[in-house]
Design a protein around this motif. Structure first.
Motif, mmCIF file in Angstrom:
data_model
loop_
_atom_site.group_PDB
_atom_site.id
_atom_site.type_symbol
_atom_site.label_atom_id
_atom_site.label_comp_id
_atom_site.label_asym_id
_atom_site.label_seq_id
_atom_site.Cartn_x
_atom_site.Cartn_y
_atom_site.Cartn_z
ATOM 1 N N MET A 1 0.716 -1.260 0.039
ATOM 2 C CA MET A 1 0.099 -0.071 0.011
ATOM 3 C C MET A 1 0.914 1.183 0.085
ATOM 4 N N VAL B 1 1.174 4.145 -2.902
ATOM 5 C CA VAL B 1 0.897 5.859 -2.550
ATOM 6 C C VAL B 1 2.165 6.303 -3.108
ATOM 7 N N ALA C 1 2.252 6.528 -6.720
ATOM 8 C CA ALA C 1 1.110 7.681 -7.210
ATOM 9 C C ALA C 1 1.646 9.051 -7.078
ATOM 10 N N PHE C 2 2.432 9.383 -6.035
ATOM 11 C CA PHE C 2 2.649 10.700 -5.802
ATOM 12 C C PHE C 2 4.125 10.925 -6.884
ATOM 13 N N ALA D 1 -0.283 12.371 -13.691
ATOM 14 C CA ALA D 1 -1.291 11.632 -14.646
ATOM 15 C C ALA D 1 -2.008 12.304 -15.312
ATOM 16 N N GLY E 1 -6.309 5.214 3.984
ATOM 17 C CA GLY E 1 -6.031 5.803 2.619
ATOM 18 C C GLY E 1 -5.843 7.083 2.802
ATOM 19 N N LEU F 1 -2.666 8.809 4.205
ATOM 20 C CA LEU F 1 -1.576 8.663 3.213
ATOM 21 C C LEU F 1 -1.625 9.579 2.172
ATOM 22 N N LEU F 2 -2.918 9.914 1.508
ATOM 23 C CA LEU F 2 -3.093 10.859 0.597
ATOM 24 C C LEU F 2 -2.531 12.334 1.206
ATOM 25 N N GLY G 1 0.875 12.698 1.292
ATOM 26 C CA GLY G 1 1.264 12.984 -0.062
ATOM 27 C C GLY G 1 1.291 14.451 -0.409
ATOM 28 N N GLY G 2 -0.159 14.917 0.063
ATOM 29 C CA GLY G 2 -0.570 16.278 -0.392
ATOM 30 C C GLY G 2 0.434 17.288 0.372
ATOM 31 N N SER H 1 4.064 17.113 -1.118
ATOM 32 C CA SER H 1 4.101 17.407 -2.656
ATOM 33 C C SER H 1 3.549 18.885 -2.756
ATOM 34 N N ARG I 1 0.347 20.151 -2.375
ATOM 35 C CA ARG I 1 -0.796 20.253 -2.829
ATOM 36 C C ARG I 1 -2.010 20.460 -1.801
ATOM 37 N N LEU J 1 -5.735 18.849 -1.583
ATOM 38 C CA LEU J 1 -5.734 17.575 -1.274
ATOM 39 C C LEU J 1 -5.453 17.271 -0.055
ATOM 40 N N GLY K 1 -4.322 13.995 -9.323
ATOM 41 C CA GLY K 1 -3.606 13.255 -10.179
ATOM 42 C C GLY K 1 -3.157 11.966 -9.226
ATOM 43 N N PRO K 2 -2.401 12.328 -8.432
ATOM 44 C CA PRO K 2 -1.825 11.099 -7.503
ATOM 45 C C PRO K 2 -3.138 10.047 -7.033
ATOM 46 N N ARG L 1 -5.692 9.691 -8.629
ATOM 47 C CA ARG L 1 -6.297 8.840 -9.526
ATOM 48 C C ARG L 1 -5.508 7.618 -10.035
ATOM 49 N N LYS L 2 -4.300 7.905 -9.709
ATOM 50 C CA LYS L 2 -3.174 6.705 -9.967
ATOM 51 C C LYS L 2 -3.443 5.785 -8.858
ATOM 52 N N LEU L 3 -3.507 6.158 -7.704
ATOM 53 C CA LEU L 3 -3.740 5.361 -6.706
ATOM 54 C C LEU L 3 -5.075 4.515 -6.618
ATOM 55 N N ARG M 1 -9.986 13.478 -15.408
ATOM 56 C CA ARG M 1 -9.714 14.849 -15.722
ATOM 57 C C ARG M 1 -10.700 15.888 -15.737
#
Ligand code: SF4
Ligand code: SF4
Ligand code: SF4
Lengths: 336, 363
Positions: A323, A327, A330-331, A336, B77, B80-81, B84-85, B88, B90, B93, B241-242, B244-246, B301
């Motif tokens: 997991m 992540v 993804a970042f 994307a 989840g 974690l996002l 990430g935000g 990075s 964001r 997010l 973006g991330p 969506r990939k996740l 998008r």
């Protein structure tokens, strides 16, 4: 912490610093007469409230149904015809010829040593119909699933090697219910039992249900053991079908009894729980059965789920890593 | 038999099979209480069990627990996002994910407490730490996660309200620790998503136990796609973006893990995953997950398409959790799922020459 599976002394695993022998039952179902004195004695001694609706279940003389939060002894009744008796005798004979390794010293002058082929094979009772009666109870497993998975520590291993719930600690999470491979422990309902109408008045006088919302099961009469007394069910049993004593003696008695039944040609007799190499490390309550365990509602190959717990944690660890990696990808993997 | 004028209305009596005719002991049969024919005291059935009664007991858990499986995953989840935000750059997010994490974990905890037999004793969960109890380990993971998720979300709320929370000098402390708190929550996020799989696997409930090898992968994937879906609903596409990939990775992971799981499980223990309510939920969960994944890939998008895909993913995750949960309960209620796989594995061990580990012995 002790080990999660395999033969062990559960009391030492639980860090008891003393040498109480492990206590247990040997329930010899071949001499049970189905009087249910054990069920009644248990209810009375432990103040267990009424279970269910006082219905007739249509299952021979068993109107109790199953072990549960308020039923800690349950007498099973099974009616069988000739063919099933023959099958049971065959499946039992197959077990003997598997040559199960004996644990501990062989029973002295075991009658099983005699050649079964020459034994008297005429069954003592009627050959074409039989009634199996068996008083089931918590197995007080060497590796108890219920105890392992209990998050609050409400379930504990006593100095007698038995497994007991502390009702002032249990918060009723219900994990133990799913953790028991024998379907013994249960969370007690709030006591809003529906009673047949004619009993309403009588029921109104009943005391409130104690310990509602809390997991409950046989304590092997912990309160009586502490006072050096025999558990209520064993004390009440008029046929000595329920024998109580040191676990080692119980296993030994069970082995002797099964040997002597085999010598009489009753190869359907077999032991349940006397093997410390089984999936739960052997049970504290040993049974002598006259047919396959599932006929009595017992699991044929129970395994304490915690035996696989290290593997489960490993797999969960891999999943967590996966997991985190997803992540990260993804970042970091570009827009994307 | 008495003769009365109503006898002509009685259905004809079926021939009663004699009990000795080789039926294997007692079992179920539809009750026939109208007195039209003689009822045998002991009905018959195909495989041996005790009157068709369950061997193991189903966990006394209601839908609250299934909801918690879902909400815990969303919270994990989202944290974690959120991290990430945070790392990075964001901010939207980050803010939305942190708020989602706190909301989901709070709702999940309420659901868990509500399901206890004695809710007022919920703190007893933390009176000890037991590695052998996934529930105990999970309670600690949940507490640790909630601490981080709580602090980082409160910092966001404070920012959103224009620093109007009555924090006084604590505001500076909060600003200083919100980053580390987001990080701490993310550290416990993975374990929060995965431990529930161990909690279900570590039971005698046939279908859950048989699934214990792959269930963690199913659950973390489900958590990933659900939280990504939620982010796609709450956050403008510019920053998702991330997510969506996740989401796509989560869909791939879940579909694959589910397939492998069903392959490797005992076929009988896997049956409840395909039957009844559970079967229907799991089928729809897969469809929605795939649809949500495709929607994310093709239309992610566009704000509207992203939100719809996100909703599909959230629903898919909820259905996965409820489906697996229901399948387990169903497997505990029918003795067949306990008895048959156990007999199969016992026979397999015997065939392989292992004869010393059965619970039933001849002496
Ligand atoms: S039989 Fe069940 S309730 Fe009894 S000790 Fe074993 S696991 Fe616990
Ligand atoms: S030992 Fe005590 S609690 Fe257990 S079944 Fe017997 S009477 Fe009931
Ligand atoms: S008291 Fe003894 S004989 Fe009577 S039902 Fe119980 S075990 Fe059987």
């Amino acid at each position: 912490m002790g080990q999660l599976s395999g033969p062990t002394d559960p009391t030492a695993d639980a860090h008891w610093e003393h040498s109480h022998p492990r206590k247990g039952f040997f329930t010899d179902t071949s001499i049970c007469i189905g009087c249910k004195a054990c069920e009644v004695a248990c209810k009375e001694w432990n103040h267990n409230p009424q279970d269910g609706n006082l219905e007739l279940l249509g299952s021979s003389y068993d109107n109790t149904g199953a072990l549960g939060a308020s039923t800690w002894r349950h007498v099973a009744f099974i009616e069988q015809g000739q063919e099933r008796i023959v099958e049971a005798r065959e499946s039992g004979r197959a077990l003997v010829s598997l040559g199960m390794p004996r644990i501990g010293p062989p029973a002295t002058a075991s009658p099983a040593a005699t050649d079964l082929a020459e034994a008297e094979t005429t069954p003592p009772d009627t050959a074409d119909f039989r009634w199996l009666m068996s008083s089931d109870v918590c197995k007080h497993c060497t590796h108890a699933g219920c105890l392992d998975v209990c998050p609050t520590g409400a379930l504990f291993r006593t100095e007698f090697g038995t497994v007991v719930v502390q009702d002032d600690v249990c918060n009723g999470c219900g994990t133990c219910v799913a953790g028991c491979p024998f379907g013994v422990i249960e969370r007690r309902a709030d006591g809003s039992v529906k009673v047949a109408t004619s009993r309403n008045d009588q029921h109104a006088k009943h005391p409130a249900v104690p310990n509602a919302g809390i997991a409950q099961k046989c304590t092997l009469c912990y309160d009586r053991l502490v006072a050096d007394e025999t558990p209520a069910c064993a004390k009440a049993c008029p046929t000595t079908s329920i024998k109580f004593g040191d676990h080692d003696d119980m296993v030994e008695t069970a082995r002797e009894r099964v040997s002597s039944l085999h010598a009489q040609g009753l190869t359907e007799a077999r032991l349940y729980g006397a093997n410390e190499n089984d999936g739960v490390g052997g049970t504290g309550s040993v049974f002598l059965l006259l047919d396959e365990p599932e006929v009595y509602g017992l699991p044929p190959d129970p395994r304490v789920p915690t035996a696989d717990l290290p593997q489960m944690y490993r797999r969960a660890g891999m999943a967590v890593a996966g997991m985190a990696a997803a992540v990260a990808v993804a970042f970091l993997g570009g827009r994307a | 038999m008495t003769l009365s004028e109503f006898d002509s209305f009685r259905p004809s009596e079926p021939v009663r099979r004699r009990r000795r005719e080789g039926k294997r002991g007692p079992g179920r049969r539809p009750a026939n209480g109208d007195g039209s024919r003689e009822m045998p005291m002991v009905p018959e059935q195909e495989f041996s069990s005790y009157y068709g009664r369950p061997v193991v007991k189903a966990a006394p858990w209601g839908n609250d627990v299934a909801a918690y499986l879902f909400l815990g995953g969303v919270a994990a989840g989202s944290a974690l996002l959120g991290l990430g935000g945070q790392l990075s750059g964001r901010p939207t997010l980050r803010r939305n994910a942190r708020l989602s994490a706190l909301a989901a974990v709070s709702a999940g905890t309420v659901a868990l407490v509500k399901d206890l037999g004695r809710p007022e004793r919920f703190l007893h969960m933390l009176r000890t730490f037991k590695v052998t109890s996934p529930m105990s380990v999970g309670s600690w993971i949940l507490s640790a996660f909630s601490a981080g998720a709580g602090v980082s979300a409160v910092a966001e709320i404070d920012r959103m309200s224009g620093s109007r929370l009555p924090l006084g000098p604590l505001r500076n402390v909060l600003r200083a620790v919100e980053g580390p708190a987001g990080f701490e929550a993310a550290v416990f996020a993975g374990p929060l998503a995965a431990y529930t799989a161990v909690l279900l696997g570590d039971t005698a409930t046939p279908t859950w136990n048989a699934a214990h090898e792959e269930l963690p992968f199913v659950f973390v994937s489900s958590a990933a796609l659900a939280s990504a879906g939620l982010a796609m609903v709450t956050t403008p596409v510019r920053e998702t973006g991330p997510a969506r990939k996740l989401a796509v990775l989560g869909v791939l992971g879940e579909v694959a893990a589910m397939k492998v799981m069903e392959q490797r499980m005992d076929p009988v223990a896997a049956e409840p995953l395909h039957q009844g309510k559970a079967g229907a939920m799991l089928k729809w969960s897969e469809r929605l997950a795939v649809a949500g994944g495709l929607g994310t890939l093709l239309g992610g998008r566009h704000r509207g398409a992203a939100a719809v895909s996100g909703l599909a993913l959230l629903t898919a995750s909820a259905l996965t959790r409820f489906g697996v949960f229901e399948a387990g309960l169903a497997s505990a209620r029918d003795p067949r799922y306990t008895i048959e796989p156990q007999k199969t594995r016992l026979a397999a061990r015997r065939a392989a020459g292992i004869t010393d580990d059965a619970i039933t012995t001849g002496g």
